[in-house]
Scaffold this active site. Structure first.
Site, short mmCIF file in Angstrom:
data_model
loop_
_atom_site.label_atom_id
_atom_site.label_comp_id
_atom_site.label_asym_id
_atom_site.label_seq_id
_atom_site.Cartn_x
_atom_site.Cartn_y
_atom_site.Cartn_z
N ASP A 174 1.45 -4.03 -9.51
CA ASP A 174 1.15 -5.37 -10.05
C ASP A 174 1.44 -5.44 -11.55
O ASP A 174 2.06 -6.38 -12.04
CB ASP A 174 -0.32 -5.72 -9.79
CG ASP A 174 -0.68 -5.62 -8.32
OD1 ASP A 174 0.24 -5.53 -7.49
OD2 ASP A 174 -1.88 -5.65 -8.01
N SER A 229 -2.32 -11.18 -8.16
CA SER A 229 -2.43 -10.37 -9.38
C SER A 229 -2.84 -11.13 -10.62
O SER A 229 -2.25 -10.96 -11.70
CB SER A 229 -1.12 -9.64 -9.66
OG SER A 229 -0.88 -8.73 -8.66
N GLY A 276 -4.77 -12.54 -4.35
CA GLY A 276 -3.85 -11.42 -4.11
C GLY A 276 -2.52 -11.63 -4.82
O GLY A 276 -1.51 -11.06 -4.44
N HIS A 287 0.83 -1.21 0.00
CA HIS A 287 0.00 0.00 0.00
C HIS A 287 0.86 1.26 0.00
O HIS A 287 0.49 2.29 0.55
CB HIS A 287 -0.99 -0.01 1.17
CG HIS A 287 -2.09 -1.01 0.96
ND1 HIS A 287 -3.19 -0.76 0.19
CD2 HIS A 287 -2.23 -2.29 1.40
CE1 HIS A 287 -3.97 -1.82 0.16
NE2 HIS A 287 -3.41 -2.78 0.89
C1 GLA Z 1 -3.13 -4.32 -4.89
C2 GLA Z 1 -2.97 -3.17 -5.89
C3 GLA Z 1 -1.53 -2.65 -5.91
C4 GLA Z 1 -1.05 -2.35 -4.50
C5 GLA Z 1 -1.34 -3.50 -3.54
C6 GLA Z 1 -1.02 -3.15 -2.12
O1 GLA Z 1 -2.40 -5.43 -5.30
O2 GLA Z 1 -3.33 -3.59 -7.19
O3 GLA Z 1 -1.44 -1.53 -6.74
O4 GLA Z 1 -1.60 -1.16 -4.03
O5 GLA Z 1 -2.70 -3.91 -3.61
O6 GLA Z 1 0.33 -2.96 -1.95
#
Ligand code: GLA
Length: 388
Positions: free
Chosen positions: A172, A126, A124, A34
């Site tokens: 990501d 991606s 999480g 974040h």
């Molecule tokens: C998700 C978002 C990223 C990043 C993370 C937290 O994966 O897509 O851009 O903000 O959360 O680090």
């Protein structure tokens, strides 16, 4: 699935062979959570699993979308590529096409597209960025638009903002586009300058633990965090008008002016961001110096901050990390990605992997009632054309 099996699936779906096959990976973030949309540092690496896209041109002036992961079959005529669908996985590739149109690209032909991915959805890791970047990479190759990898990442991020309605940062898509085998990407999300740092850990593995509690980025909680950080910046500007991003502040400076953030929630969020940026810088330095113990401690501190100040963990992620901390061969463990479910990432000594999976797995199941899943991460390359 092997490339041969994917080609057979394509032939079955479209009655012809694909003209080209592309791949783009998912990612795991080692530290720096974040921080990306606050202009800070992140330290992700691309995984060996990801999303494949097979395509060939058609004469129908339509994009035909099929996925081996989803039942839905969708066709969009070329004059409708900028229109978001109400609720569909197709919004990810379509959102990327919309960005091409917005940049003045005129699609003369339609394509028959087949997608298959092995990034677990909602973990999480991606899966959505992998799908966006593989589409951006494939179109760039097909249309000869000549965008570089950073531009492809930006196109993917915009697609996420406008078609998935998540105001994500660049991490990501950047990791999916720029990944390199056995390297993590130390990225400055303000300038987009980056360094590929070797992650060659002797006797230690990067272990991913899937809580099987799906994260829901589109639930609004993620966008709320982005808004809370913007509020913190706005309130800090009353005492520091030139401030643009939270990541510009050192911890010392932050402590001096933090009382300007009168909103208590925004204040906590900002504290996390400022601390996490420093932890990321320190962690990369520790890794380069071969000090894994320090790297692990910073990972643990990152989790605590995400739990207490950023409040994006919850029972499942906390249980997974806290149980991991009890295993002697665990160097560090933390949630990875957006949070609210999904995965943790841990550095674990080889001889403790079995114990980890057995003991953390059992304790996690007992507390949450969910069956976890564990993968040893292989750090792979970014987006590419698959040569057969
Ligand atoms: C998700 C978002 C990223 C990043 C993370 C937290 O994966 O897509 O851009 O903000 O959360 O680090």
């Amino acid at each position: 699935m092997t490339v041969k099996e994917l080609k057979a699936a394509y032939a079955e779906a479209y009655g012809k062979q694909p003209e080209a096959i592309y791949f783009s990976p998912g990612r795991v973030n080692l530290i720096g959570e974040h921080t990306d949309y606050n202009g800070g540092f992140v330290f992700p690496c691309a995984l060996s699993f990801g999303t494949y896209l097979l395509l060939s041109k058609n004469n129908e002036k339509k994009m035909n979308f099929r996925s081996l992961n989803q039942p839905e079959v969708t066709s969009i005529t070329l004059d409708k590529l900028t229109e978001r669908l109400d609720k569909s996985w197709v919004n990810y590739p379509l959102g990327v096409m919309a960005q091409y149109v917005k940049r003045g690209v005129d699609f003369k032909d339609g394509y028959d597209i087949l997608i298959w991915g092995n990034v677990p959805n909602g973990a999480g890791l991606s899966s959505s960025a992998a799908l966006e970047v593989v589409t951006a990479y494939a179109l760039n190759d097909q249309l000869g638009t000549g965008y570089d990898r950073t531009e492809l990442a930006k196109i993917g991020q915009k697609a996420e903002h406008e078609f998935a309605l998540v105001n994500c940062g660049i991490m990501d898509q950047f990791a999916s586009a720029h990944g390199k085998a056995n390297r993590a990407i130390f990225l400055n999300c303000d300038t987009l300058s980056f360094e590929l740092v070797p992650v060659e850990l002797e006797g230690v593995k990067v272990l991913i633990s899937n809580t099987h509690s799906p994260h829901k980025l589109d639930s609004g909680a993620y966008n709320d965090r982005v808004a809370q950080c913007q509020l913190a910046v706005k309130q800090l500007q009353t005492v520091k008008p030139e401030l643009k991003n939270l990541a510009e502040l050192t911890e010392e400076e932050f402590n001096k002016i933090q009382s300007a953030i009168t909103d208590p929630v925004a204040n906590k969020r900002a504290r996390h961001v400022v601390g996490e940026v420093q932890r990321t810088v320190d962690a990369v330095e520790a890794l380069k110096a071969g000090d894994l113990e320090k790297f692990g401690k910073l990972m643990n501190a990152s989790h605590v901050s995400l739990r207490d100040d950023y409040e994006v963990t919850g029972l499942q992620l906390d249980t997974m990390a806290e149980e991991a901390w009890k295993i002697p061969g665990v160097i560090g463990s933390r949630m990875t990605g957006g949070g609210f479910g999904g995965c943790t990432v841990s550095l674990v000594k080889d001889e403790s992997i079995d114990q980890f999976i057995k003991e953390v797995g059992a304790a996690y199941k007992a507390k949450t009632g969910l069956d976890p899943e564990f993968y040893i991460a292989e750090i792979g390359d970014g987006a590419k054309k698959v040569e057969e």
